[in-house]
Design a protein around this motif. Structure first.
Motif, mmCIF file in Angstrom:
data_model
loop_
_atom_site.group_PDB
_atom_site.id
_atom_site.type_symbol
_atom_site.label_atom_id
_atom_site.label_comp_id
_atom_site.label_asym_id
_atom_site.label_seq_id
_atom_site.Cartn_x
_atom_site.Cartn_y
_atom_site.Cartn_z
ATOM 1 N N ARG A 144 0.870 -1.175 0.000
ATOM 2 C CA ARG A 144 0.000 0.000 0.000
ATOM 3 C C ARG A 144 0.904 1.220 0.000
ATOM 4 N NH1 ARG A 144 -5.123 0.608 0.871
ATOM 5 N NH2 ARG A 144 -5.354 -1.441 1.843
ATOM 6 N N LEU A 145 0.655 2.141 -0.919
ATOM 7 C CA LEU A 145 1.570 3.254 -1.137
ATOM 8 C C LEU A 145 0.946 4.583 -0.718
ATOM 9 C CD1 LEU A 145 2.895 2.242 -4.675
ATOM 10 C CD2 LEU A 145 3.836 1.631 -2.443
ATOM 11 N N ARG A 146 1.795 5.481 -0.226
ATOM 12 C CA ARG A 146 1.387 6.858 0.073
ATOM 13 C C ARG A 146 2.479 7.795 -0.419
ATOM 14 N NH1 ARG A 146 1.684 10.960 3.968
ATOM 15 N NH2 ARG A 146 3.281 9.833 5.157
ATOM 16 N N ARG A 147 2.094 8.754 -1.239
ATOM 17 C CA ARG A 147 3.068 9.678 -1.815
ATOM 18 C C ARG A 147 3.566 10.647 -0.747
ATOM 19 N NH1 ARG A 147 2.963 14.498 -5.354
ATOM 20 N NH2 ARG A 147 4.509 14.247 -7.016
ATOM 21 N N ILE A 148 4.880 10.791 -0.640
ATOM 22 C CA ILE A 148 5.455 11.690 0.352
ATOM 23 C C ILE A 148 6.300 12.784 -0.294
ATOM 24 C CG2 ILE A 148 5.434 9.999 2.217
ATOM 25 C CD1 ILE A 148 8.347 9.383 1.609
ATOM 26 N N GLY A 149 6.363 12.792 -1.604
ATOM 27 C CA GLY A 149 7.126 13.808 -2.324
ATOM 28 C C GLY A 149 7.296 13.399 -3.762
ATOM 29 N N PRO A 150 7.846 14.293 -4.599
ATOM 30 C CA PRO A 150 8.053 13.947 -6.014
ATOM 31 C C PRO A 150 8.938 12.716 -6.153
ATOM 32 C CG PRO A 150 8.372 16.303 -5.630
ATOM 33 C CD PRO A 150 8.282 15.665 -4.281
ATOM 34 N N GLY A 151 8.400 11.682 -6.760
ATOM 35 C CA GLY A 151 9.160 10.461 -6.977
ATOM 36 C C GLY A 151 9.451 9.667 -5.727
ATOM 37 N N LYS A 152 8.735 9.972 -4.612
ATOM 38 C CA LYS A 152 8.992 9.272 -3.356
ATOM 39 C C LYS A 152 7.676 8.810 -2.740
ATOM 40 C CE LYS A 152 13.170 11.907 -2.225
ATOM 41 N NZ LYS A 152 13.810 12.804 -1.233
ATOM 42 N N TYR A 153 7.675 7.574 -2.245
ATOM 43 C CA TYR A 153 6.498 6.999 -1.606
ATOM 44 C C TYR A 153 6.937 6.226 -0.372
ATOM 45 C CZ TYR A 153 3.933 7.944 -5.923
ATOM 46 O OH TYR A 153 3.346 8.569 -6.995
ATOM 47 N N GLU A 154 6.012 6.097 0.579
ATOM 48 C CA GLU A 154 6.240 5.141 1.648
ATOM 49 C C GLU A 154 5.298 3.969 1.423
ATOM 50 O OE1 GLU A 154 5.476 6.967 5.388
ATOM 51 O OE2 GLU A 154 3.292 6.780 5.229
ATOM 52 N N GLY A 155 5.748 2.776 1.779
ATOM 53 C CA GLY A 155 4.961 1.585 1.503
ATOM 54 C C GLY A 155 4.834 0.687 2.714
ATOM 55 N N ARG A 156 3.707 0.012 2.798
ATOM 56 C CA ARG A 156 3.460 -0.986 3.836
ATOM 57 C C ARG A 156 3.079 -2.296 3.143
ATOM 58 N NH1 ARG A 156 2.878 1.098 9.025
ATOM 59 N NH2 ARG A 156 2.671 3.377 9.118
ATOM 60 N N THR A 157 3.646 -3.373 3.590
ATOM 61 C CA THR A 157 3.385 -4.669 2.965
ATOM 62 C C THR A 157 1.945 -5.107 3.201
ATOM 63 O OG1 THR A 157 5.692 -5.342 3.250
ATOM 64 C CG2 THR A 157 4.075 -7.097 2.894
ATOM 65 N N LEU A 158 1.237 -5.405 2.110
ATOM 66 C CA LEU A 158 -0.090 -6.006 2.200
ATOM 67 C C LEU A 158 -0.006 -7.519 2.056
ATOM 68 C CD1 LEU A 158 -2.190 -3.550 -0.024
ATOM 69 C CD2 LEU A 158 -2.135 -3.666 2.471
ATOM 70 N N ARG A 159 0.856 -7.965 1.141
ATOM 71 C CA ARG A 159 0.966 -9.402 0.890
ATOM 72 C C ARG A 159 2.326 -9.699 0.276
ATOM 73 N NH1 ARG A 159 -0.760 -12.383 -3.656
ATOM 74 N NH2 ARG A 159 -1.833 -10.528 -4.419
ATOM 75 N N ARG A 160 3.000 -10.684 0.824
ATOM 76 C CA ARG A 160 4.274 -11.117 0.249
ATOM 77 C C ARG A 160 3.985 -12.163 -0.821
ATOM 78 N NH1 ARG A 160 8.313 -10.659 5.422
ATOM 79 N NH2 ARG A 160 9.921 -11.198 3.912
ATOM 80 N N LEU A 161 4.656 -12.038 -1.949
ATOM 81 C CA LEU A 161 4.410 -12.926 -3.079
ATOM 82 C C LEU A 161 5.340 -14.120 -2.974
ATOM 83 C CD1 LEU A 161 4.059 -10.227 -5.861
ATOM 84 C CD2 LEU A 161 2.257 -11.302 -4.518
ATOM 85 N N THR A 162 4.805 -15.242 -2.550
ATOM 86 C CA THR A 162 5.629 -16.427 -2.284
ATOM 87 C C THR A 162 5.233 -17.610 -3.147
ATOM 88 O OG1 THR A 162 4.102 -17.068 -0.522
ATOM 89 C CG2 THR A 162 6.026 -15.768 0.103
ATOM 90 N N ASP A 163 4.431 -17.351 -4.214
ATOM 91 C CA ASP A 163 3.994 -18.460 -5.042
ATOM 92 C C ASP A 163 5.133 -19.048 -5.864
ATOM 93 O OD1 ASP A 163 4.084 -16.028 -6.298
ATOM 94 O OD2 ASP A 163 2.608 -16.552 -7.828
#
Length: 748
Positions: A144-163
């Motif tokens: 899940r992404l939130r913009r914190i500036g031009p070309g910059k985001y903070e992210g929180r893991t929703l799901r790890r892709l382990t398939d």
């Protein structure tokens, strides 16, 4: 092995650079639509827009055109099939890949899919919740992404892709006595380290004892991560060896592995190709008495296009015959599914990853001289002014009169024909060049963008070593074939349009106003002018190119104009081709190596009544266009990165050598240059410049020193020393000749 023809061969009614607002009843205007997409949650498509603004079926076509226009001018960006997002923002959630860590040890990631301008945005990931393993470099997660500036985001893991296990491609090195880990107790001592080939990650991996698959030192490998129980380097297990780093034939497999390019055919597809047989004349137009010839590179093994021309009054009658791939690759067959998955062939200096198995690509679908082959052909009348009329398509059987090379044809034109050329019917080459001159005159009148970009050719020795990196010379014989192919592609698009059948067009949108403004500022510093954005045509850019032709500025100006262009793509919308100044254009001439051309062949066969079946829907063509545009860009990335690795490998043996270069662009952290000898991009970092206070002026596009009075600007010639070349990553660092080796000054 057959090289893809340069993208510049796609160049000839200019497209309007301003996008008109589309109005139809309750249709929103562009700003309303943009605001809705920007503020809505998630990815938005036509269904959500229609529901929001109360649109009915009567608005469907106008809405589709508005979305396409906004995507082409950069206002919107595709976010999957029939979905859009505002182009300067990432969606609320998406798949990202961890590329390294910040100074606090927290993971940094970048989007896995990035079609925007410049570098992909940086995503600063929050640490994982207590009890969960930390994110490792190379790992992919839905964030899940939130913009914190031009070309910059903070992210929180929703799901790890382990398939599927994540893979790391890199260089394995065994420990030597100088490595601190070599003195660790035996139970903790690893077998070696792994340096990733991905230049975006700074992560280092360690290969524990017993997980090295008996890999020798200095080997390119594929590894998969192992669970990590504590701090330190990330552990991984080697699962495949690609070959020694010193063998140039290993280099192309790095890109194949990193980008996931399919290179092994399923057994069912191979069996279908092996079962193929030659065609008969039944139901086909017999062209075997027509002296069609193929003209290709000297190293080509598949010949999918043949040409012929003869005088006709003041003009010429010309024929372009293309291998009948559609006869062998039937819709929804195993061959078809694999061809669509691959999208196109991928060309490397040492190998080709073909779209079709060799039994077809180098066999029944290759127009070999003296052998009967099925073809789809188009006959065209070319007037003295280059106007094309009476284009007639058919399915034929042909027998190539000769396999010619570009160099052979050029030598014959220059007065030195060889025995093969001398054995052709009298006047055949004269007619081919005569028709080319007519087509070229029409191209010049149309006003197209004719970029001259030096293509580099890597020559390998008998044992896989790099023998030379040389410029690939573009001859009039190349231009002849290009113009014949462009004419056939235009005829294909017009044929399908005239019969109101769906078509997958090759489109090239005009540059965005923002890119043109940046280009204008740079050209101004060089004394070159462009007309106002709203009135700019491809011919205006070509006028600038002609001004600098055969000057020291030519290479840079061609690079700058190329960077300002939008990338060409495939779409069912007849948007046109800006670079070629064509209203309608479709790929038809290379079905062996491009799936788009195969789709065009199938549509043409329905159009001329030789095959039946339901035409694909607009949405089906749109999805196909998105898919093969992605595979085309993947192939271009693979070819580009592989050439960079070849060049870096060649330069590794020349560290300390002084070479000529020119400045391509400037930034606050260094000077990007192009080495004249290899065409390689290389960085002269700020830390390699003399001690000074350096200022980057974006308006004047200069980098100047306060005390030394040194000034760097685009196009400037430089003498540089090769300071460092990393073959595995394809990167080259430079220094100035009068600075001591490994000199590093304090960053300003």
């Amino acid at each position: 092995m057959k090289r893809q023809r340069p993208a510049t061969s796609e160049m000839p009614d200019p497209l309007p650079t301003g996008t008109p607002q589309v109005r139809a009843g309750g249709l929103p205007d562009r700003e309303q639509l943009r605001a809705f997409i920007e503020n809505a949650t998630g990815r938005i498509g036509k269904r959500e827009i229609s529901r929001e603004f109360g649109l009915g079926p009567e608005h469907k076509q106008a809405l589709r055109q508005m979305l396409r226009d906004m995507a082409l001018d950069g206002t919107l960006a595709p976010a999957g099939a029939r979905r859009f997002r505002v182009s300067d923002r990432l969606p609320e959630s998406m798949v990202v890949q961890v590329t390294g860590t910040d100074s606090d040890g927290d993971p940094i990631a970048r989007p896995v899919q990035w079609d925007g301008e410049g570098s992909a945005p940086v995503v600063f990931m929050h640490p994982e919740l207590r009890g969960r393993a930390a994110l490792a470099p190379g790992e992919r997660v839905v964030a899940r992404l939130r913009r914190i500036g031009p070309g910059k985001y903070e992210g929180r893991t929703l799901r790890r892709l382990t398939d599927a296990p994540m893979q790391v491609v890199g260089l394995f090195r065994t420990l030597d006595a100088t490595d601190p880990m070599a003195s660790a107790p035996a139970r903790y001592r690893p077998a070696g380290t792994l340096t990733p080939a991905d230049r975006r990650t700074k992560a280092q991996w360690v290969i524990p004892m017993g997980e090295d698959a008996d890999t020798p030192d200095n080997e390119i490998v594929i590894a998969t991560p192992l669970p990590q129980s504590g701090p330190g380097l990330h552990p991984a297990r080697i699962i495949e060896r690609l070959g020694p780093q010193g063998d140039a034939r290993t280099i192309s497999m790095i890109a194949v592995a990193m980008l996931g390019i399919p290179h092994v055919f399923p057994s069912e597809a191979l069996a279908q190709a092996k079962a193929a047989r030659g065609v008969t004349a039944q139901g086909r137009t017999d062209l075997r008495d027509m002296p069609l010839v193929t003209i290709d590179g000297a190293d080509a093994r598949d010949f999918d296009d043949a040409v012929y021309a003869e005088p006709d009054g003041d003009g010429f009658r010309m024929t372009v015959a293309i291998a009948d791939v559609a006869w062998y690759v039937r819709p929804n067959s195993a061959l078809d599914r694999e061809a669509r998955l691959r999208g196109n062939s991928v060309y490397f200096p040492d190998r080709v990853i073909p779209m079709l198995p060799e039994d077809l690509s180098n066999g029944w679908c290759s127009l070999r001289p003296g052998e009967d082959r099925g073809c789809i052909f188009v006959n065209m009348d070319v007037a003295a002014d280059g106007a094309i009329s009476n284009a007639r398509f058919g399915r034929g059987i042909m027998r190539s009169a000769a396999r010619l090379t570009y160099e052979q044809v050029q030598a014959a034109r220059d007065g030195a024909p060889d025995e093969i050329i001398a054995g052709l019917p009298d006047g055949l080459l004269d007619s081919l060049f005569g028709a080319w001159r007519c087509l070229s005159a029409a191209r010049a009148l149309r006003g197209t963008l004719d970029l001259e970009l030096p293509e580099r050719l890597v020559r390998l020795g008998d044992h896989g070593q790099i023998a030379a990196i040389q410029p690939r010379i573009r001859l009039d014989s190349h231009r002849l074939v290009e113009e014949f192919m462009i004419a056939a592609n235009v005829a294909a698009a017009r044929c399908l349009e005239g019969r109101h059948l769906p078509c997958l067009y090759r489109i090239h949108a005009p540059p965005t106003p923002e890119r043109l403004e940046s280009l204008r500022r740079t050209l101004d510093t060089m004394g070159l002018k462009l007309p106002p954005v709203g009135s700019l045509r491809a011919a205006d850019l070509d006028h600038v190119l002609r001004q600098v032709r055969n000057t020291d500025q030519a290479g840079l100006v061609n690079e700058l104009i190329l960077r300002a262009q939008n990338q060409a793509e495939y779409s069912p919308e007849p948007v046109g081709h800006f670079g070629l100044s064509l209203a309608a254009y479709a790929h038809f001439t290379s079905p062996i190596r491009r799936y788009a051309d195969l789709l065009t062949h199938r549509a043409l066969l329905v159009a001329i009544g030789l095959e039946s079946g339901p035409a694909p829907s607009h949405d089906e063509l749109e999805e196909a266009g998105l898919a093969i545009t992605r595979t085309e860009r993947r192939a271009a990335q693979a070819e580009r990165e592989t050439l960079e690795r070849y060049a870096a490998t060649w330069l590794q043996a020349r560290v300390g050598t002084v070479m000529d270069a020119h400045v391509s662009s400037l930034s606050r952290f260094g000077i990007f240059t192009v080495l004249d000898a290899t065409g390689t991009s290389a960085l002269l970092p700020m830390s390699a410049l003399p001690e000074d206070q350096w200022h980057h002026d974006e308006k004047t596009q200069t980098l100047g020193g306060r005390d030394t009075t040194m000034v760097f600007r685009p196009g400037q010639a430089l003498r540089v020393r090769i300071e460092e070349a990393c073959a595995i990553r394809g990167t080259v660092l430079l220094a100035l000749p009068d600075t001591p080796p490994s000199h590093r000054r304090r960053r300003t």
